[in-house]
Design an enzyme around this catalytic site. Structure first.
Site, short mmCIF file in Angstrom:
data_model
loop_
_atom_site.label_atom_id
_atom_site.label_comp_id
_atom_site.label_asym_id
_atom_site.label_seq_id
_atom_site.Cartn_x
_atom_site.Cartn_y
_atom_site.Cartn_z
N ASP A 45 81.75 15.36 -23.89
CA ASP A 45 81.19 16.22 -24.61
C ASP A 45 80.47 15.78 -25.92
O ASP A 45 80.14 16.82 -26.50
CB ASP A 45 83.19 16.00 -25.67
N ALA A 46 80.28 14.75 -26.06
CA ALA A 46 79.31 14.42 -27.55
C ALA A 46 77.72 14.20 -26.58
O ALA A 46 77.47 15.31 -27.59
CB ALA A 46 79.51 12.72 -27.75
N LEU A 95 99.88 45.76 -8.75
CA LEU A 95 100.71 45.04 -8.14
C LEU A 95 101.75 45.84 -7.28
O LEU A 95 103.05 45.81 -8.16
CB LEU A 95 100.68 43.85 -7.72
N GLU A 134 96.92 33.55 -3.05
CA GLU A 134 96.71 32.98 -4.26
C GLU A 134 97.80 32.76 -4.51
O GLU A 134 98.46 34.19 -5.50
CB GLU A 134 95.27 32.90 -5.12
N LYS A 136 99.75 34.08 -8.05
CA LYS A 136 99.71 35.35 -9.33
C LYS A 136 99.99 35.09 -10.83
O LYS A 136 101.32 34.30 -11.52
CB LYS A 136 100.82 36.43 -9.01
N GLU A 197 91.90 37.58 -14.60
CA GLU A 197 93.10 37.26 -15.76
C GLU A 197 92.38 36.33 -16.58
O GLU A 197 92.07 34.83 -16.16
CB GLU A 197 94.04 36.92 -14.92
N CYS A 432 134.61 30.27 -39.40
CA CYS A 432 133.47 30.19 -39.42
C CYS A 432 132.68 28.62 -39.51
O CYS A 432 132.81 27.79 -40.09
CB CYS A 432 132.40 31.01 -40.85
N CYS A 435 130.35 28.49 -43.29
CA CYS A 435 130.99 28.95 -44.15
C CYS A 435 132.33 28.77 -44.41
O CYS A 435 133.34 29.25 -45.15
CB CYS A 435 130.85 29.53 -44.80
N CYS A 456 128.22 33.61 -46.30
CA CYS A 456 127.57 32.60 -45.26
C CYS A 456 126.09 32.22 -45.54
O CYS A 456 125.17 33.23 -44.85
CB CYS A 456 128.88 33.52 -43.94
S1 IVH Z 1 95.18 41.78 -8.36
C1 IVH Z 1 94.59 45.76 -6.75
N1 IVH Z 1 95.74 38.88 -8.04
O1 IVH Z 1 99.39 41.17 -12.59
C2 IVH Z 1 94.96 44.32 -6.94
N2 IVH Z 1 96.32 40.34 -9.77
O2 IVH Z 1 100.16 43.41 -11.00
C3 IVH Z 1 94.99 43.70 -8.58
N3 IVH Z 1 97.46 39.87 -11.64
O3 IVH Z 1 96.51 43.46 -13.76
C4 IVH Z 1 94.95 42.53 -9.11
N4 IVH Z 1 97.71 37.37 -11.10
O4 IVH Z 1 97.06 41.28 -14.40
C5 IVH Z 1 95.85 40.09 -9.34
N5 IVH Z 1 95.82 36.72 -8.49
C6 IVH Z 1 95.87 38.10 -8.71
C7 IVH Z 1 96.62 38.36 -10.31
C8 IVH Z 1 96.99 39.70 -11.02
C9 IVH Z 1 97.38 38.34 -11.84
C10 IVH Z 1 98.56 39.97 -12.21
C11 IVH Z 1 96.88 41.67 -12.62
C12 IVH Z 1 97.53 42.41 -12.34
C13 IVH Z 1 98.61 42.88 -12.80
C14 IVH Z 1 99.02 43.55 -11.04
#
Ligand code: IVH
Length: 696
Positions: A45-46, A95, A134, A136, A197, A432, A435, A456
């Site tokens: 970092d430095a 989604l 992956e 959410k 995100e 209470c 109080c 109270c």
């Molecule tokens: S794909 C068409 N991947 O979920 C697909 N969304 O309900 C669009 N989100 O607004 C999004 N993790 O904010 C995707 N791995 C991920 C996600 C993700 C979080 C959120 C995103 C989106 C919402 C959709």
């Protein structure tokens, strides 16, 4: 040479400076990339700071060479008056959700069958689909536009069609590259939209909240709120101080260049370009592999350094995604497999009764501490005595505790198995706990209340907390600790006393220094100018929430008229039934309350006289005039269009997107992102029952 390079003058000392500046920027970007994307820094970092300081110094000496994509600009520029609106070139979709294994199997079957149909290859209905899975992430979606490798625009998702321009803020988010440098090659698109995100890691969130609270400010409820609140700051310098993270999850609009042909390949490519992506992502063959991934991640969820609320499965081949297409704002090729609310078993050690603002007593379970979804839980609500009876819970029992998202942990019920021998019944205290006043539980009501009123200390304290809160008078800096000291120390007896506080008095409090005291005095000064709706809400009249307060303000236009209204007249106001009308009339009939209101006015609290909406005359056909609603989700009793027509017939305005001007969002089943938007703007969210009331 890319368009991004600082202009290089012909010769002279500043040519050398320009070259050095350029070299430093590329080096700093490289180290950012090593740090944020590869998680494998090459320098300390430095050493990094030395480079930054040299760049800063050169830019100070040559202001003509400063550019918006210089790493020095990450500290944030001047505050904005508001956010401009940005129309997404391709809509940002949401989604579909799946909550159990059957729903995921159904999703996979639909994908296979549709692929067979669309491609004319019947074998595809049986063939395993390749998915990319992956987590959410629990943050907020962002769109980043790069032109020739430079970040030119960043926008929130908004309603999917239009979002807010948060470019100045996003420039301060360190993991987001401002400039793709040498990683931007000739075959990369000239215009590239990266979507992903923005979120806050747990440790960063804890640190941020600890810092805010030390300054006497309110902390954020959870990392998602912290991320949203930080990104939607009008002052980019505030955003710059907030530790935000970013993972890319897809590409949106592109112009030129060649792209990979899979979802997973796209993410690998984005990573090479300089964007962090979630390291947990995996390519999986078939639905069973997805479900196995889900189990593996669920087991590790609490140990991840960021919050996730499910797993997203996406068909990996982009050609297949194309073939599958969309249905009502969500792609057919992806689904979010949500995690259930976390539940754990622990022992109920004791039950205490918390006294709220209106005197309501809530039984709070004191638990043997237990880790639920990554958070240590030692208190949980038991709601009320009826719930306790229904769940048949006793002190000493093994109980199930649940925590989901933002909500307060609750005791769901008794765990299975035999009841321990030494349990005892939970009893409502007769007086209470704060109080000693008599406790009353009206016939037919679930809630018991302390009759002490403002005698109270708990009710006084909670009323004050409500009065200063963000949605009420919004007096910044008056956090719980400060209010408790003021109320319990007898310094502030009623809300009006707040306005008599001076810096000296405030500095005498624990953990309040001269700077904070000055800020608090300033906050009080600013809060004197408010709106009638906020003021009514801040009074804390029973059952008068934000929406009712707004309706009262719109209907009466001024406080004196409201104070004189009797219970019958009050029922003319939208959303006010006989019980609420009674509460309002009783409140204003109480001399003490009238005194407090007078004292507040004497202290300089004021609001503008709103032009009285013409349609808001008593008995008028347009009782909702002046109110703007946004509808989302579906309603059992009517279609959204019918609801819209019915509200409009009563004078309300219905719009498609949530803004600061929105009175409330009315959400039915499966609401869309408008609810999230409303939350981020602190706009009330109403349910189907409220809709019925509005229309009644
Ligand atoms: S794909 C068409 N991947 O979920 C697909 N969304 O309900 C669009 N989100 O607004 C999004 N993790 O904010 C995707 N791995 C991920 C996600 C993700 C979080 C959120 C995103 C989106 C919402 C959709």
């Amino acid at each position: 040479m890319t368009a991004s390079k600082a202009p290089v003058p012909e010769a002279g000392p500043s040519a050398a400076a320009a070259a050095r500046i350029e070299a430093l920027r590329r080096q700093i970007e490289h180290h950012n990339y090593r740090y944020y994307v590869l998680d494998d820094p090459e320098v300390s970092d430095a050493e990094f700071d030395v480079l930054m300081r040299e760049l800063q110094k050169l830019e100070d000496e040559h202001p003509e060479l400063v550019s918006t994509d210089s790493p020095t600009q990450r500290v944030g520029g001047a505050p904005a008056a508001g956010f401009a609106t940005v129309r997404h070139r391709l809509p940002m979709l949401s989604l579909a959700n799946g909550f159990d294994v059957d729903e995921i199997h159904d999703f996979d079957r639909r994908v296979r069958e549709r692929l067979a149909k669309q491609t004319g290859d019947p074998a595809r209905s049986e063939a395993a689909v390749t998915y990319m899975a992956e987590p959410k992430l629990d943050g907020l979606a962002i769109s980043l536009i790069y032109e020739n490798g430079r970040l030119v625009q960043a926008a929130t998702r908004g309603d999917g069609e239009t979002g807010e321009d948060v470019t100045a803020n996003v420039r301060t988010v360190r993991p987001i590259p401002l400039h793709l440098g040498d990683r931007f090659t000739d075959d990369a698109p000239q215009v590239l939209e990266v979507r992903g995100e923005v979120f806050m890691r747990r440790a960063d969130f804890e640190r941020l909240n600890a810092g805010l609270e030390a300054e006497g400010q309110r902390g954020f409820m959870n990392p998602r709120n912290a991320a949203a609140g930080s990104l939607r700051q009008l002052d980019p310098q505030v955003t710059a101080r907030r530790p935000l993270s970013f993972f890319a999850y897809s590409v949106g609009f592109v112009e030129g260049g060649t792209l990979p042909d899979t979802q997973s390949g796209t993410l690998d490519w984005l990573r090479e370009l300089g964007f962090p992506a979630c390291p947990e992502r995996e390519v999986l063959e078939g639905v069973e592999a997805c479900l196995d991934y889900y189990e593996r991640l669920a087991a590790r969820r609490a140990g991840l350094d960021y919050e996730i609320d499910g797993i997203v499965y996406k068909v990996d081949a982009l050609a297949d995604q194309q073939a599958l297409g969309f249905v009502s704002r969500a792609p057919r090729w992806a689904i979010a497999h949500k995690f259930p609310a976390e539940e754990r078993t622990t022992t109920l050690r004791n039950v205490e009764f918390r006294v709220g603002r209106t005197g309501a007593l809530t039984p709070v379970a004191r638990l043997e501490p237990v880790l639920v979804g990554g958070v240590m839980v030692s208190n949980a609500t038991l709601h009320n005595m009826d719930e306790i009876a229904r769940k048949d819970v006793r002190i000493g029992d093994r109980v199930i505790v649940r925590r989901a998202g933002d909500v307060i942990p609750e005791v769901v019920g008794r765990a299975g198995g035999e009841r321990p021998a030494d349990t005892r019944a939970i009893e409502m205290p007769v007086s209470c706990p704060e109080c000693d006043s008599h406790i009353e539980r009206p016939e037919g009501e679930a809630v018991a209340r302390c009759t002490g009123g403002l005698v109270c200390p708990a009710q006084r304290r909670e009323s004050l907390k409500h009065f200063v809160s963000r949605r009420a008078m919004d007096i910044e800096g008056f956090g719980e600790k400060i209010i408790e000291q003021l109320a319990d120390g007898g310094i502030v007896q009623s809300p009006a006393d707040l306005f008599a506080l001076d810096a000296e008095r405030l500095e005498a409090l624990e953990r309040v220094g001269p700077k904070l005291a000055a800020n608090l005095v300033n906050a009080l000064e600013q809060a004197r100018e408010t709106t009638l709706a906020r003021f009514i809400f801040a009074l804390g009249i029973r059952e008068v929430g934000e929406v009712t307060a707004r309706n009262l303000a719109t209907y009466y236009g001024d406080l004196d008229a409201l104070m004189q209204a009797d219970a019958e007249a009050l029922q003319e106001v939208p959303d006010v039934g006989p019980i609420v009308a009674e509460h309002i009339a009783n409140f204003f009939a109480e001399p003490h309350n009238r005194d407090v209101i007078q004292a507040l006015r004497d202290a300089g609290v004021h609001w503008p006289d709103p032009p009285r909406p013409q349609a808001a005359e008593p008995g008028d056909a347009a009782p909702l005039a002046g109110n703007t609603y946004v509808l989302t989700g579906s309603f059992d009793t009517m279609t959204r269009d019918e609801a819209k027509a019915a509200l409009e017939a009563r004078g309300a305005k219905i719009t498609g997107s949530v803004s600061k001007k929105t009175t409330a969002v009315i959400a039915g089943a499966d609401p869309g992102s408008k609810v999230t938007k409303a939350e981020s703007l602190d706009i009330p969210i109403l349910g189907p029952d409220d809709l019925a009331q509005l229309l009644a």
